[in-house]
Design an enzyme around this catalytic site. Structure first.
Site, mmCIF file in Angstrom:
data_model
loop_
_atom_site.group_PDB
_atom_site.id
_atom_site.type_symbol
_atom_site.label_atom_id
_atom_site.label_comp_id
_atom_site.label_asym_id
_atom_site.label_seq_id
_atom_site.Cartn_x
_atom_site.Cartn_y
_atom_site.Cartn_z
ATOM 1 N N LEU A 124 7.311 -3.992 4.063
ATOM 2 C CA LEU A 124 8.252 -3.281 3.211
ATOM 3 C C LEU A 124 8.281 -1.788 3.530
ATOM 4 O O LEU A 124 8.395 -0.960 2.636
ATOM 5 C CB LEU A 124 7.904 -3.501 1.735
ATOM 6 C CG LEU A 124 7.929 -4.953 1.262
ATOM 7 C CD1 LEU A 124 7.548 -5.039 -0.204
ATOM 8 C CD2 LEU A 124 9.299 -5.558 1.490
ATOM 9 N N SER A 125 8.106 -1.454 4.781
ATOM 10 C CA SER A 125 8.182 -0.066 5.251
ATOM 11 C C SER A 125 7.046 0.786 4.729
ATOM 12 O O SER A 125 7.163 1.996 4.668
ATOM 13 C CB SER A 125 9.500 0.600 4.826
ATOM 14 O OG SER A 125 10.572 -0.264 4.865
ATOM 15 N N GLY A 126 5.939 0.176 4.347
ATOM 16 C CA GLY A 126 4.910 0.919 3.635
ATOM 17 C C GLY A 126 3.597 1.104 4.369
ATOM 18 O O GLY A 126 2.536 1.018 3.749
ATOM 19 N N SER A 127 3.622 1.359 5.680
ATOM 20 C CA SER A 127 2.361 1.510 6.412
ATOM 21 C C SER A 127 1.507 2.627 5.833
ATOM 22 O O SER A 127 0.287 2.470 5.651
ATOM 23 C CB SER A 127 2.640 1.761 7.901
ATOM 24 O OG SER A 127 3.484 2.888 8.079
ATOM 25 N N SER A 128 2.125 3.768 5.518
ATOM 26 C CA SER A 128 1.365 4.891 4.967
ATOM 27 C C SER A 128 0.807 4.554 3.590
ATOM 28 O O SER A 128 -0.329 4.924 3.255
ATOM 29 C CB SER A 128 2.248 6.139 4.884
ATOM 30 O OG SER A 128 2.601 6.600 6.164
ATOM 31 N N ALA A 129 1.591 3.857 2.780
ATOM 32 C CA ALA A 129 1.120 3.482 1.446
ATOM 33 C C ALA A 129 -0.090 2.553 1.533
ATOM 34 O O ALA A 129 -1.033 2.661 0.733
ATOM 35 C CB ALA A 129 2.247 2.798 0.661
ATOM 36 N N ASP A 141 5.039 11.255 5.093
ATOM 37 C CA ASP A 141 4.931 9.823 4.810
ATOM 38 C C ASP A 141 3.969 9.535 3.665
ATOM 39 O O ASP A 141 4.106 8.535 2.972
ATOM 40 C CB ASP A 141 4.477 9.066 6.062
ATOM 41 C CG ASP A 141 5.576 8.968 7.100
ATOM 42 O OD1 ASP A 141 6.344 8.005 7.056
ATOM 43 O OD2 ASP A 141 5.688 9.887 7.938
#
Length: 227
Positions: free
Chosen positions: A1-6, A49
């Site tokens: 869900l585009s959340g690598s940094s999260a 990010d």
């Protein structure tokens, strides 16, 4: 869900609590620590990010990070996550634009400056609870991204998620670099129902976002006001 940094942020927080060392690593340096970890993992990312921040030149030169301002999550309007089952690759999306920025491409620099201004305008819209303005800013954010990266890089499925949301009057933009979209329905419940119906017909999943309260301690939040 585009959340690598999260994901990396969450992993660091878990480790800090597990080893009971949260008090030893200052809050304001954690984003850079996470960025170093992402670089080692081969994840293409930048300072924004992990934390949306004001890049004051003086602040950056002195402390190595921007100005952090805590924001009450209760200011957020209801938001909706739209996602497909074939997310794009974040690294590929970022690569060309980053190099063009380094090369001094005037178009990219101009667009990035407008993106930065959108963040400031969005902050003001949230404080005023002007969700109609926030919706407009969200749409402009994606439009700028599309102009910079181009349709071939963003991918047809990612673009379709945004377009489907916009057909019902909802604003929409990527949650990161593709694979999921965040949508805002400024016109209320009828628009939300229409968003669900239209996305389902297009083969996408819609879920209302549940925003978790801040996990930071009072001491950590207070430190942001003095750093």
């Amino acid at each position: 869900l585009s959340g690598s940094s999260a994901i990396v942020c969450a992993a660091l927080s878990c480790l800090l609590d597990f080893y009971d060392v949260r008090h030893l690593i200052k809050l304001e340096v954690r984003p850079n620590l996470i960025l170093d970890a992402e670089k080692e993992l081969g994840i293409v990312a930048g300072l924004q990010d992990r934390v949306a921040q004001d890049f004051s030149k003086e602040h950056m030169n002195k402390l190595g990070h921007g100005i952090y301002m805590p924001l009450d999550v209760n200011l957020l309007p209801p938001l909706y996550l739209i996602y497909a089952e074939n997310p794009s690759d974040s690294g590929k999306v970022h690569s060309t634009v980053r190099q063009r920025w380094v090369d001094g491409d005037e178009f990219i620099i101009s667009c990035m400056k407008e993106v930065a201004q959108l963040a400031l305008d969005g902050h003001r819209a949230l404080l005023q609870k002007d969700y109609t303005e926030l919706a407009r800013l969200m749409n402009r954010n994606f439009d700028l991204r599309r102009e910079m990266f181009g349709d071939d890089v963003l991918g047809s499925v990612n673009i379709k998620m945004v377009d489907v949301a916009r057909t019902v009057g909802a604003s929409s933009k990527f949650t990161g670099s593709g694979g999921a979209v965040v949508a805002l329905c400024p016109d209320g419940e009828a628009q939300v129902e229409l968003l669900h119906k239209t996305c389902q017909e297009a083969g996408f999943v819609v879920q209302q976002i549940k925003v978790a309260p801040s996990a930071l301690s009072d001491e950590e939040l207070a430190s942001l006001l003095t750093c």
